[in-house]
Write a protein that holds these residues in place. Structure first.
Motif, short mmCIF file in Angstrom:
data_model
loop_
_atom_site.label_atom_id
_atom_site.label_comp_id
_atom_site.label_asym_id
_atom_site.label_seq_id
_atom_site.Cartn_x
_atom_site.Cartn_y
_atom_site.Cartn_z
N CYS A 38 -3.12 -10.81 -0.46
CA CYS A 38 -2.73 -9.46 -0.88
C CYS A 38 -1.93 -8.76 0.19
O CYS A 38 -2.04 -9.07 1.38
N ARG A 39 -1.13 -7.78 -0.27
CA ARG A 39 -0.31 -7.01 0.67
C ARG A 39 -0.27 -5.55 0.24
O ARG A 39 -0.06 -5.22 -0.92
N GLY A 40 -0.48 -4.64 1.21
CA GLY A 40 -0.33 -3.22 0.96
C GLY A 40 -1.57 -2.55 0.43
O GLY A 40 -2.46 -3.18 -0.14
N LEU A 41 -1.64 -1.21 0.62
CA LEU A 41 -2.73 -0.38 0.12
C LEU A 41 -2.13 0.77 -0.68
O LEU A 41 -1.21 1.44 -0.21
N PHE A 42 -2.69 1.00 -1.88
CA PHE A 42 -2.13 2.00 -2.79
C PHE A 42 -3.25 2.74 -3.50
O PHE A 42 -4.36 2.23 -3.63
N GLU A 43 -2.93 3.92 -3.98
CA GLU A 43 -3.93 4.74 -4.66
C GLU A 43 -4.02 4.43 -6.15
O GLU A 43 -5.06 4.67 -6.76
N THR A 44 -2.94 3.93 -6.75
CA THR A 44 -2.91 3.73 -8.20
C THR A 44 -2.34 2.37 -8.58
O THR A 44 -1.64 1.71 -7.78
N HIS A 45 -2.61 1.98 -9.83
CA HIS A 45 -2.04 0.76 -10.40
C HIS A 45 -0.51 0.84 -10.40
O HIS A 45 0.18 -0.12 -10.05
N TRP A 205 -5.99 0.08 -4.41
CA TRP A 205 -5.21 -0.97 -5.06
C TRP A 205 -4.40 -1.70 -4.01
O TRP A 205 -4.05 -1.14 -2.97
N THR A 206 -4.09 -2.96 -4.28
CA THR A 206 -3.20 -3.73 -3.43
C THR A 206 -2.34 -4.60 -4.35
O THR A 206 -2.44 -4.49 -5.58
#
Length: 268
Positions: A38-45, A205-206
């Motif tokens: 996995c790559r990155g961190l996010f708040e939403t889909h 999310w990632t």
């Protein structure tokens, strides 16, 4: 390797110039589909979907992804045994109609029958994306002469099931399991959940690379996941750890997981 040497190498790897080189090299591998992590961190889909590389399809609704997991059709793995135990208990409790959320081509249906005697009147329905459903229907023509396995594109039919069964699917859905169940006119008596990534402190999310595609991938907060289901009237019968599964989010050790989880719940 000694602890001091490992610590020194870790410190070198975090130096600005070295870290930038490592990230650049990883990005090239990830975008080429060569890094299944996995790559990155996010708040939403939506944010995770927008950040996914355009070099591969997005999600499982494609021919290549529909052809995955064939190794699981004829064998079970350590993470399957708790699910089989509770499935057997549920059959003894009268469960006959199983709704398999994200069951791919019927992976658990085929594999578990190698270890369990399914009741002759079991109905097992798989709900998945269109490309996977089409592959599953074709597979069933040869593999399921009893015709107990069916496929549906309508989640609402889960309201007619005795059990909602799901293994490795919830992390790909925009709605949580509690949100989905709350929308049903009737709630299944049993829930069996497996291969679920949970974090003890946070939810995020990632983007997951699966080789053939990239997927927005949800890590849920552990306590919130179970609390939301308990509010719907479900009692946790059992929880277990899937130690064979992990989730590495590149360059984010605090958001990576060294195990996944499973649980059996019953409506009170």
């Amino acid at each position: 390797m000694s602890g001091r040497l490992q610590q020194a190498l870790d410190q070198i790897g975090r130096l600005p110039g070295v870290l930038q080189w490592r990230k650049s090299r990883f990005d090239k591998m990830f975008e080429a589909g060569e890094a299944c992590c996995c790559r990155g961190l996010f708040e939403t889909h939506a944010q995770a979907a927008a950040a996914a590389p355009k070099t591969r399809p997005l999600g499982y609704d494609n021919t290549d992804a529909a052809g995955m997991y064939r190794d699981r059709l004829d064998r079970v793995y350590p993470s399957d045994y708790a699910m089989m135990l509770w499935l057997q208990n549920a059959f003894a409790d009268g469960v006959r109609d199983v709704f398999d959320l994200g069951g791919h081509v019927g992976v658990a249906y085929y594999a578990y029958q190698r270890m369990l005697a399914f009741p002759s009147d079991v109905s097992w329905r798989v709900h998945d994306v269109p490309a996977v459903l089409a592959a599953g229907q074709q597979e069933a023509l040869e593999r399921d002469p009893a015709r107990r396995l069916t496929f549906t594109d309508n989640f609402e039919t889960a309201a007619d099931a005795d059990m909602l069964f799901t293994a490795g699917c919830l992390q790909y859905l925009e709605q949580t399991l509690a949100e989905r169940i709350a929308s049903l006119r009737r709630r299944p008596r049993w829930l069996l959940v497996n291969l679920l990534p949970l974090h003890e402190q946070s939810a995020y999310w990632t983007v997951q690379g699966i080789g053939t595609a990239f997927c927005p991938y949800r890590i849920q907060h552990a306590q919130t996941f179970f609390t939301d289901l308990e509010r719907l009237g479900y009692r946790v019968m059992d929880k277990w750890e899937n130690l064979e599964k992990d989730c590495w989010v590149a360059f984010e050790p605090e958001h990576s997981l060294d195990r996944y989880y499973g649980a059996a719940l019953k409506l009170e």
